[in-house]
Scaffold this active site. Structure first.
Site, PDB file in Angstrom:
ATOM      1  N   GLY A 182       0.824  -1.205   0.000  1.00  0.00           N
ATOM      2  CA  GLY A 182       0.000   0.000   0.000  1.00  0.00           C
ATOM      3  C   GLY A 182       0.856   1.252   0.000  1.00  0.00           C
ATOM      4  O   GLY A 182       1.682   1.443   0.885  1.00  0.00           O
ATOM      5  N   GLY A 236      -0.321   4.370   0.307  1.00  0.00           N
ATOM      6  CA  GLY A 236      -1.110   5.481   0.847  1.00  0.00           C
ATOM      7  C   GLY A 236      -0.291   6.216   1.896  1.00  0.00           C
ATOM      8  O   GLY A 236       0.952   6.152   1.908  1.00  0.00           O
ATOM      9  N   PHE A 237      -0.988   6.881   2.801  1.00  0.00           N
ATOM     10  CA  PHE A 237      -0.293   7.690   3.804  1.00  0.00           C
ATOM     11  C   PHE A 237       0.622   6.842   4.685  1.00  0.00           C
ATOM     12  O   PHE A 237       1.749   7.221   4.981  1.00  0.00           O
ATOM     13  CB  PHE A 237      -1.307   8.444   4.666  1.00  0.00           C
ATOM     14  CG  PHE A 237      -1.941   9.586   3.951  1.00  0.00           C
ATOM     15  CD1 PHE A 237      -1.274  10.797   3.823  1.00  0.00           C
ATOM     16  CD2 PHE A 237      -3.198   9.465   3.389  1.00  0.00           C
ATOM     17  CE1 PHE A 237      -1.839  11.866   3.151  1.00  0.00           C
ATOM     18  CE2 PHE A 237      -3.777  10.526   2.719  1.00  0.00           C
ATOM     19  CZ  PHE A 237      -3.104  11.724   2.598  1.00  0.00           C
ATOM     20  N   GLY A 238       0.125   5.680   5.126  1.00  0.00           N
ATOM     21  CA  GLY A 238       0.901   4.830   6.025  1.00  0.00           C
ATOM     22  C   GLY A 238       2.091   4.206   5.327  1.00  0.00           C
ATOM     23  O   GLY A 238       3.233   4.282   5.803  1.00  0.00           O
ATOM     24  N   GLU A 297     -18.717  17.222   3.811  1.00  0.00           N
ATOM     25  CA  GLU A 297     -17.990  17.956   2.768  1.00  0.00           C
ATOM     26  C   GLU A 297     -18.669  17.772   1.409  1.00  0.00           C
ATOM     27  O   GLU A 297     -18.809  18.728   0.640  1.00  0.00           O
ATOM     28  CB  GLU A 297     -16.529  17.510   2.743  1.00  0.00           C
ATOM     29  CG  GLU A 297     -15.828  17.926   4.034  1.00  0.00           C
ATOM     30  CD  GLU A 297     -14.338  17.621   4.103  1.00  0.00           C
ATOM     31  OE1 GLU A 297     -13.647  18.331   4.842  1.00  0.00           O
ATOM     32  OE2 GLU A 297     -13.873  16.686   3.440  1.00  0.00           O
ATOM     33  N   ASP A 335      -5.554   2.874   8.328  1.00  0.00           N
ATOM     34  CA  ASP A 335      -6.995   2.623   8.461  1.00  0.00           C
ATOM     35  C   ASP A 335      -7.340   1.174   8.775  1.00  0.00           C
ATOM     36  O   ASP A 335      -8.425   0.897   9.282  1.00  0.00           O
ATOM     37  CB  ASP A 335      -7.710   3.017   7.156  1.00  0.00           C
ATOM     38  CG  ASP A 335      -7.924   4.508   7.053  1.00  0.00           C
ATOM     39  OD1 ASP A 335      -7.449   5.235   7.949  1.00  0.00           O
ATOM     40  OD2 ASP A 335      -8.564   4.948   6.084  1.00  0.00           O
ATOM     41  N   ALA A 381      -5.350  10.485   8.129  1.00  0.00           N
ATOM     42  CA  ALA A 381      -4.044  10.466   7.475  1.00  0.00           C
ATOM     43  C   ALA A 381      -2.905  10.589   8.490  1.00  0.00           C
ATOM     44  O   ALA A 381      -1.896   9.888   8.407  1.00  0.00           O
ATOM     45  CB  ALA A 381      -3.974  11.610   6.463  1.00  0.00           C
ATOM     46  N   GLN A 382      -3.086  11.474   9.471  1.00  0.00           N
ATOM     47  CA  GLN A 382      -2.002  11.675  10.451  1.00  0.00           C
ATOM     48  C   GLN A 382      -1.753  10.403  11.269  1.00  0.00           C
ATOM     49  O   GLN A 382      -0.599  10.080  11.583  1.00  0.00           O
ATOM     50  CB  GLN A 382      -2.312  12.858  11.357  1.00  0.00           C
ATOM     51  CG  GLN A 382      -3.720  12.863  11.898  1.00  0.00           C
ATOM     52  CD  GLN A 382      -4.010  14.054  12.811  1.00  0.00           C
ATOM     53  OE1 GLN A 382      -3.148  14.464  13.558  1.00  0.00           O
ATOM     54  NE2 GLN A 382      -5.208  14.572  12.753  1.00  0.00           N
TER      55      GLN A 382
HETATM   56  C1  LIG Z   1     -13.092  11.091   1.012  1.00  0.00           C
HETATM   57  C2  LIG Z   1     -12.110  11.015   2.157  1.00  0.00           C
HETATM   58  C3  LIG Z   1     -11.793  12.160   2.868  1.00  0.00           C
HETATM   59  C4  LIG Z   1     -10.880  12.105   3.925  1.00  0.00           C
HETATM   60  N1  LIG Z   1     -10.557  13.265   4.583  1.00  0.00           N
HETATM   61  C5  LIG Z   1      -9.587  13.232   5.522  1.00  0.00           C
HETATM   62  C6  LIG Z   1      -9.148  14.433   6.150  1.00  0.00           C
HETATM   63  O1  LIG Z   1      -9.662  15.521   5.868  1.00  0.00           O
HETATM   64  N2  LIG Z   1      -8.157  14.347   7.072  1.00  0.00           N
HETATM   65  C7  LIG Z   1      -7.567  13.151   7.384  1.00  0.00           C
HETATM   66  O2  LIG Z   1      -6.644  13.124   8.199  1.00  0.00           O
HETATM   67  N3  LIG Z   1      -7.979  11.999   6.840  1.00  0.00           N
HETATM   68  C8  LIG Z   1      -8.966  12.006   5.913  1.00  0.00           C
HETATM   69  N4  LIG Z   1      -9.379  10.845   5.315  1.00  0.00           N
HETATM   70  C9  LIG Z   1      -8.844   9.578   5.809  1.00  0.00           C
HETATM   71  C10 LIG Z   1      -7.455   9.312   5.270  1.00  0.00           C
HETATM   72  O3  LIG Z   1      -7.404   9.525   3.883  1.00  0.00           O
HETATM   73  C11 LIG Z   1      -7.100   7.896   5.643  1.00  0.00           C
HETATM   74  O4  LIG Z   1      -7.135   7.768   7.032  1.00  0.00           O
HETATM   75  C12 LIG Z   1      -5.710   7.533   5.140  1.00  0.00           C
HETATM   76  O5  LIG Z   1      -5.681   7.570   3.724  1.00  0.00           O
HETATM   77  C13 LIG Z   1      -5.319   6.148   5.622  1.00  0.00           C
HETATM   78  O6  LIG Z   1      -4.046   5.843   5.143  1.00  0.00           O
HETATM   79  P1  LIG Z   1      -3.654   4.334   4.826  1.00  0.00           P
HETATM   80  O7  LIG Z   1      -2.210   4.344   4.456  1.00  0.00           O
HETATM   81  O8  LIG Z   1      -4.106   3.457   5.919  1.00  0.00           O
HETATM   82  O9  LIG Z   1      -4.533   3.932   3.554  1.00  0.00           O
HETATM   83  P2  LIG Z   1      -4.668   4.628   2.140  1.00  0.00           P
HETATM   84  O10 LIG Z   1      -4.150   6.010   2.145  1.00  0.00           O
HETATM   85  O11 LIG Z   1      -6.086   4.408   1.752  1.00  0.00           O
HETATM   86  O12 LIG Z   1      -3.732   3.765   1.205  1.00  0.00           O
HETATM   87  C14 LIG Z   1      -3.990   2.427   0.902  1.00  0.00           C
HETATM   88  C15 LIG Z   1      -3.222   2.085  -0.364  1.00  0.00           C
HETATM   89  O13 LIG Z   1      -3.296   0.674  -0.558  1.00  0.00           O
HETATM   90  C16 LIG Z   1      -3.525   0.409  -1.933  1.00  0.00           C
HETATM   91  N5  LIG Z   1      -4.174  -0.888  -2.022  1.00  0.00           N
HETATM   92  C17 LIG Z   1      -5.389  -1.238  -1.536  1.00  0.00           C
HETATM   93  N6  LIG Z   1      -5.634  -2.529  -1.761  1.00  0.00           N
HETATM   94  C18 LIG Z   1      -4.553  -3.023  -2.403  1.00  0.00           C
HETATM   95  C19 LIG Z   1      -4.194  -4.311  -2.870  1.00  0.00           C
HETATM   96  N7  LIG Z   1      -4.988  -5.376  -2.750  1.00  0.00           N
HETATM   97  N8  LIG Z   1      -2.980  -4.475  -3.456  1.00  0.00           N
HETATM   98  C20 LIG Z   1      -2.130  -3.414  -3.592  1.00  0.00           C
HETATM   99  N9  LIG Z   1      -2.433  -2.180  -3.147  1.00  0.00           N
HETATM  100  C21 LIG Z   1      -3.612  -1.983  -2.564  1.00  0.00           C
HETATM  101  C22 LIG Z   1      -4.395   1.563  -2.398  1.00  0.00           C
HETATM  102  O14 LIG Z   1      -4.282   1.736  -3.803  1.00  0.00           O
HETATM  103  C23 LIG Z   1      -3.823   2.740  -1.596  1.00  0.00           C
HETATM  104  O15 LIG Z   1      -2.811   3.409  -2.314  1.00  0.00           O
HETATM  105  C24 LIG Z   1     -10.293  10.871   4.267  1.00  0.00           C
HETATM  106  C25 LIG Z   1     -10.630   9.712   3.566  1.00  0.00           C
HETATM  107  C26 LIG Z   1     -11.516   9.784   2.503  1.00  0.00           C
HETATM  108  C27 LIG Z   1     -11.870   8.531   1.740  1.00  0.00           C
END
Ligand SMILES: Cc1cc2nc3c(=O)[nH]c(=O)nc-3n(C[C@H](O)[C@H](O)[C@H](O)COP(=O)(O)OP(=O)(O)OC[C@H]3O[C@@H](n4cnc5c(N)ncnc54)[C@H](O)[C@@H]3O)c2cc1C
Length: 420
Positions: free
Chosen positions: A2, A4-6, A164, A299, A315-316
């Site tokens: 992944g 994403g942010f993490g 939003e 998440d 995200a944080q």
């Molecule tokens: C519409 C929306 C608004 C938001 N607003 C805010 C905000 O204002 N402030 C805030 O702090 N947080 C906000 N969030 C929450 C924040 O975006 C999440 O908490 C954060 O993105 C979590 O990070 P993560 O690394 O856990 O997952 P993510 O950032 O979701 O990253 C997961 C990654 O895994 C990849 N992935 C998934 N499944 C697979 C797979 N099977 N194989 C390979 N790759 C895969 C995805 O493509 C993605 O790149 C919001 C979320 C959404 C949906």
């Protein structure tokens, strides 16, 4: 797993360490989800809020980036399997940062009629539906029932995403696009925001929840609280025993772990893993109990930190956990004793905020609770700071200034409709 942010934070923190890092994502980009709703409502383009992961991390020599979708994790064999041919990867350490997926609460069939908002495809789908509905409204002359349906948008879920979205749609229809349509009166667009709870933004301070409701209602949004959705079908929603005919239905009611994470509960996984409320419980080192070389962050992780605080799905939280997992791996590479000496994870709350419309937002940062213009400016500044690169910051800033001055959103292109 992944980018994403993490995942990104974790990979960055492993820069310069004598390990081979492989960052795998099913897309080639990192997505700034907090601004997704602006892509869905035509304020920004996808490329403003998403950048190739290769570009972001191009200076990191111990890092490989693979674009592939993870299909299964074999914890006993320490192997991840992917969707492309028989590509699989063995690991010494695994960091699962796959984020969350839309939770349909047992009604997956509703996903045929309502649209979630988790990735760029979702945002484009909402944008097409919304802008398409306005175009249809312009040429619908003899069918007032269908016209009203096209101009009704139901948003389900009163968290930050739902608030939003509802605010942005109301603003888009009533102010931004209204002057450009001749026959349809977009000011008659109904936006209905439905939530089962007693207040909007349930994780915020109650004063800010109340403020958000007042501001949304002032913008013409109908807020239906303590209202359960009973059915979602083609062009309608039944909630609180009322049927709403709606051309656009947006589902922002909750998230859960992806299927691959639920599969970790399989009988043959020892020690057993139990997903709780859509998340994997992790220890204060971000590792899964009994699986010290497997970390879950962001998440998908249920973390109660060293101070007893549950880390929110923000995200944080994901970034802080990503950095912490990397710190634990770095320590573990030296010795088990050094790993044991790493301080437990503690979540640093940098505040929460949600925007409602032009000059309107709510923000809670430390002791500061703000609404209206002040919170809105704070929201703009914070989101610009956290956008991943300078190009996006400049691009988004310019588009916001332009939209503020002229009420002209920039991401409004629709392609020709496919024949049925
Ligand atoms: C519409 C929306 C608004 C938001 N607003 C805010 C905000 O204002 N402030 C805030 O702090 N947080 C906000 N969030 C929450 C924040 O975006 C999440 O908490 C954060 O993105 C979590 O990070 P993560 O690394 O856990 O997952 P993510 O950032 O979701 O990253 C997961 C990654 O895994 C990849 N992935 C998934 N499944 C697979 C797979 N099977 N194989 C390979 N790759 C895969 C995805 O493509 C993605 O790149 C919001 C979320 C959404 C949906």
């Amino acid at each position: 797993l992944g980018g994403g942010f993490g995942g990104l934070a974790c990979a960055r923190k492993l820069k310069g360490v004598d390990v081979e890092v492989v960052l795998i994502d099913r897309t080639n980009h990192h997505l700034f989800q907090p601004l997704l709703y602006q892509v869905a409502t035509a304020g920004l383009s996808g490329s403003d809020i998403a950048q190739p992961i290769r570009t972001i991390l191009r200076g990191q020599s111990n890092l490989n980036i693979h674009m592939a979708s993870a299909l299964g994790i074999d914890l006993a064999a320490r192997v991840v399997k992917f969707d492309w041919r028989d590509y699989s990867l063995e690991y010494d350490y695994l960091v699962i940062a796959l984020g969350a997926v839309t939770n349909w609460f047992g009604h997956n069939e509703w996903s045929q009629h309502a649209m979630g908002l988790k990735n760029l495809e979702d945002a484009y789908a909402i944008r097409e539906r919304l802008l398409g509905a306005f175009e249809r409204a312009e040429i619908l002359r003899d069918d007032p029932v269908e016209l009203a349906r096209q101009l009704t948008v139901v948003v389900i879920g009163g968290g930050a995403t739902g608030v939003e979205m509802a605010g942005a749609v109301a603003e888009l229809a009533s102010h931004v696009l209204k002057p450009e349509y001749r026959s349809a009166n977009l000011a008659t667009t109904r936006v209905i925001l439905i939530d089962a709870g007693e207040r909007l933004l349930s994780t915020f301070d109650p004063d800010l929840s109340a403020r958000a409701k007042v501001d949304l209602e002032r913008m013409g949004v109908t807020v239906q609280l303590s209202t359960m959705v009973q059915e979602v079908g083609s062009g309608f929603v039944v909630a609180g025993n009322t049927r709403y005919e709606a051309g656009t239905i947006i589902w922002a009611a909750g998230v859960t772990a992806p299927a691959i994470v639920y599969d970790l509960q399989a009988e043959n996984v020892v020690p057993k893993i139990k997903i709780e409320r859509g998340r994997i419980p992790v220890g204060k080192d971000c590792a899964i109990a009994g699986h010290p070389n497997v970390f879950a962050i962001g998440d998908i992780a249920a973390m109660t930190d060293g101070a007893g605080v549950n880390t929110p799905g923000l995200a944080q939280g994901a970034m802080q956990m990503g950095e912490h997992a990397a710190k634990v791996i770095r320590a573990d590479l030296i010795s088990a004793e050094i790993r044991a000496a790493v301080k437990p994870f503690v979540y640093h709350d940098k505040g929460t905020m949600a925007t409602i419309g032009k000059s309107s937002a709510v923000a809670h940062i430390g002791k500061l609770k703000a609404g209206g213009f002040v919170a809105w400016v704070l929201w703009l500044v914070v989101h610009l700071i956290f956008l991943v690169d300078l190009r996006s910051k400049l691009n988004v800033c310019l588009k916001w200034v332009w939209a503020y001055a002229f009420y002209r959103p920039s991401g409004r292109l629709l392609s020709a409709r496919k024949s049925p």
